[in-house]
Design a protein around this motif. Sequence first.
Motif, mmCIF file in Angstrom:
data_model
loop_
_atom_site.group_PDB
_atom_site.id
_atom_site.type_symbol
_atom_site.label_atom_id
_atom_site.label_comp_id
_atom_site.label_asym_id
_atom_site.label_seq_id
_atom_site.Cartn_x
_atom_site.Cartn_y
_atom_site.Cartn_z
ATOM 1 N N LYS A 340 115.656 -116.815 43.068
ATOM 2 C CA LYS A 340 114.634 -116.245 43.905
ATOM 3 C C LYS A 340 113.607 -117.081 44.169
ATOM 4 O O LYS A 340 112.537 -116.706 44.803
ATOM 5 N N LYS A 341 113.516 -118.122 43.468
ATOM 6 C CA LYS A 341 112.630 -119.258 43.289
ATOM 7 C C LYS A 341 110.974 -118.375 42.719
ATOM 8 O O LYS A 341 109.943 -118.486 43.149
ATOM 9 N N HIS A 378 109.103 -110.676 45.588
ATOM 10 C CA HIS A 378 109.478 -111.381 46.699
ATOM 11 C C HIS A 378 109.835 -113.046 46.125
ATOM 12 O O HIS A 378 109.477 -113.383 45.242
ATOM 13 N N GLU A 379 110.379 -113.549 47.008
ATOM 14 C CA GLU A 379 110.737 -115.135 46.809
ATOM 15 C C GLU A 379 109.458 -115.792 46.764
ATOM 16 O O GLU A 379 108.409 -115.541 47.590
ATOM 17 N N SER A 380 109.523 -116.897 46.070
ATOM 18 C CA SER A 380 108.456 -117.821 45.540
ATOM 19 C C SER A 380 107.139 -117.228 45.061
ATOM 20 O O SER A 380 105.963 -117.588 45.266
#
Length: 481
Positions: A340-341, A378-380
């Motif tokens: 998910k980075k 959330h991603e990043s």
Amino acid sequence: MIKKGIGRQIVLHYFIVIFLALMLVEVVFLFAIRAYYYDTIYNMVSNHIGATARSALISTSAGDYTETEYLNQILGLLKLPEAELQILDGKGEVLISSSGFESDKPVQTSDIPQALASGGTAKWIGRQATTGEPVMAVTTTLQQSGGQVYLARFVTSIEKVNQRLTEITLVSLAIIAVILFIVLIVSIGLANSIVRPINNIIAVSAQMAKGRFDVRVEGDYRYELGEMGSTLNYMAEEIVRSNQIKDDFISSISHELRTPLTSIKGWSETLDSGGYDPDETRIGMGIISKETERLIGLVEELLDFSKLQQNEMKLTMGRVELKELLKEIVLNVWAKAELKKVQLRLEAEGESFAVYGDANRLKQVFLNIVDNAIKFSHESSVIVLHLVQEDGWVRTSVQDHGIGIDEQNLKRVKDRFFQVNTQGGGTGLGLAITQQLVELHEGELDMTSELGVGTTVSVKLPFFEEGPAVRESQTEAGGEQ
């Protein structure tokens, strides 16, 4: 007729208390009124004696008269209307009487020796020996200058007084009967005001016992009855909610078990049919292994929860360095975070973060918290693991910037089987188990969250102190808690 039960007991006890109180008042009242009437008669005679006895002795002299004439003179001076006056000698013999009746026996009532002993006035209440009439006798001593002692004895009937007292007694008893009747009516009303709500609550409880949790105790009851009704309604709501959570859990766990079992069964049948190259076989075996591990994880989670509920969880206690433990956890979940980075960052304020606990169970606690943070981030985004010492405690905070939890669900998120997102998989036991494991370590778990902003989970654990005070290395969770 009041039927047997709490209503009858209320009426009976209330009635008995009032009855005993009224009887006590009645007895005190009757004694007081009787004493008042008798004392009035006694005081009237005593005042008459005090006013006339001295003048009678001064105005008469035994030397001027014969004894009979002298006694007649005394009798005429001391006589009192509606009372018989007797002149007695020191032995109680009646020398002369205003009634004219002669007595052949000496008077032997208690007022005679009392008057002689005190040299004053004495009283006796009883029945006349000859007629049986109730009388009061008031006797006083009369001593001449020559030393001769006589007794003046006034005898008056108290029959009318006793009749008056009887009338007063009957009237007071009638009043008591009226009061008791009113008390009976009031107590029945009071009992019904208590019993009726109780019967209603019993009826609702009976329906709930049969599985009808949609019924509720209705009525604006006050005090303990109101609290009882509210508690019963709350219990029914909690049972309904627990049943719903249980149903959701059964549905969820069935899905969670079916998915890996379907994959295992499908690949097992595929591999059993043969004809696949080594790469495909390796992929199939990998999937079977992965899904098997997933099943084992679900089963272990259920077993852990069962042990915690039955206080059978055993902890191997010792010194645990949380900083090293969190580094290990970061490495364990690194691959999942990379998908998910999500970046994991460990921050520590201090040098030593040693706590007293079970390393494996604490790893389970923080692994569950960090895994949830990754799942709902959330991603990043960045997840921060923060360590700090606080007055004998070590606080570990895991802060994510994910979807967050609304206030309503935040209150229930640590309940067993509860899931904010039922589509996300899992048993809903993770945080419930985490909470109980932290409590077994005598720690605290807190959560703060804002929908759409993120969640912070904070775990406080007692700081490890070296020395002889260190507890036993192996502790049963149910034994110390």
